[in-house]
Write an enzyme that holds these catalytic residues in place. Structure first.
Site, mmCIF file in Angstrom:
data_model
loop_
_atom_site.group_PDB
_atom_site.id
_atom_site.type_symbol
_atom_site.label_atom_id
_atom_site.label_comp_id
_atom_site.label_asym_id
_atom_site.label_seq_id
_atom_site.Cartn_x
_atom_site.Cartn_y
_atom_site.Cartn_z
ATOM 1 N N LYS A 156 0.854 -1.195 0.000
ATOM 2 C CA LYS A 156 0.000 0.000 0.000
ATOM 3 C C LYS A 156 0.890 1.247 0.000
ATOM 4 O O LYS A 156 1.804 1.368 0.813
ATOM 5 C CB LYS A 156 -0.914 0.006 1.225
ATOM 6 C CG LYS A 156 -1.954 -1.104 1.197
ATOM 7 C CD LYS A 156 -2.726 -1.186 2.489
ATOM 8 C CE LYS A 156 -3.705 -0.035 2.643
ATOM 9 N NZ LYS A 156 -4.496 -0.181 3.911
HETATM 10 O O1 G3P Z 1 -7.322 0.350 5.608
HETATM 11 C C1 G3P Z 1 -7.474 1.634 6.071
HETATM 12 C C2 G3P Z 1 -8.849 2.190 5.992
HETATM 13 O O2 G3P Z 1 -9.766 1.167 6.038
HETATM 14 C C3 G3P Z 1 -9.072 3.258 7.029
HETATM 15 O O3 G3P Z 1 -10.165 2.986 7.792
HETATM 16 O O4 G3P Z 1 -11.649 3.226 9.709
HETATM 17 O O5 G3P Z 1 -9.376 4.243 9.802
HETATM 18 O O6 G3P Z 1 -11.120 5.235 8.344
HETATM 19 P P1 G3P Z 1 -10.606 3.981 8.975
#
Ligand code: G3P
Length: 229
Positions: A88
């Site tokens: 990533k």
């Molecule tokens: O993989 C990262 C992405 O899913 C971020 O998620 O919940 O931190 O906004 P969040």
């Protein structure tokens, strides 16, 4: 739409990998920091649990171009599975440059922290295997996260690119279903939302009803016990 698990918690990964049809695990520096400890062992343990045939997405932590390239290759070498290890890389100018260079060498790159369709278009043109638009982070600032995924799906469909959409950052089941309707290829979902994808109280009461009705007529036997007689 394929479903991937967005956590580095080994207990959760063991559980969902056993019971749910997940196709891999995604991590990022925040997710890894929640678990702490020996992060390299953690990544190895995740790979061991999910096996070699499922995807594992690991984010770079370096920010300079040359270091991103070296780090990305080292991540893949450490996990030893070029086909199913995706690196990533955030959607920045340096990230796009690294995505192009690494994709040209056959590495699978997931361009992450995508907040606009324009970023997704550039990532696709740089050769990304996946783009990861952040749905809830957009919805939380009154932007159209689901609409952004729909726009990306339309752009990718028109261009015929091989880049796939791995939507991320979900806070609700509805967001997951909404991107599925848009033609999103995959969604990475945290443990809480993953459980809510399956759970329903009427499913539970229906199962209780089946068991109770069966017992009233047939007692403790089961179809298996009858068939084995
Ligand atoms: O993989 C990262 C992405 O899913 C971020 O998620 O919940 O931190 O906004 P969040």
């Amino acid at each position: 739409m394929r479903i991937i698990l967005d956590t580095a918690n080994l207990e959760d990964i063991r559980y969902f990998n056993t019971y749910y049809p997940i196709e891999g695990v995604t991590t990022n520096p925040t997710i890894l920091s929640r678990e702490g400890g020996d992060v390299l062992k953690l990544l190895r343990d995740i790979r061991d649990i999910i096996g070699e045939d499922k995807e594992l997405h690991v984010q770079v932590t370096e920010t300079e171009y040359e270091n991103i390239i070296v780090e990305a290759k080292a991540i893949v070498a450490y996990l030893g599975n070029k086909k199913n290890t995706f690196v990533k890389i955030p959607a920045t100018d340096t990230g796009l440059r690294a995505t192009k260079a690494l994709s040209d060498e056959g590495y699978g790159i997931t361009v992450t922290a995508v907040l606009t369709a324009a970023q997704a278009l550039l990532a696709s043109n740089a050769g990304a295997a996946y783009v990861a638009p952040y749905v809830s982070r957009l919805e939380n600032i009154c932007e159209d996260g689901v609409g952004t995924v729909a726009d990306i799906a339309e752009i990718f469909s028109v261009s015929g690119t091989d880049t796939q959409i791995l939507a991320a950052s979900f806070k609700t089941v509805k967001e997951v279903l909404d991107v599925a309707v848009c033609g999103c290829h995959a969604a990475t979902v945290g443990s809480d939302v993953m459980k809510k994808l399956l759970a329903h109280t009427t499913t539970d009461t229906s199962i209780e009803g089946f068991a109770s009705d069966w017992k009233k007529s047939f007692g403790e036997t089961t179809l298996l016990k009858l068939l084995k007689k």
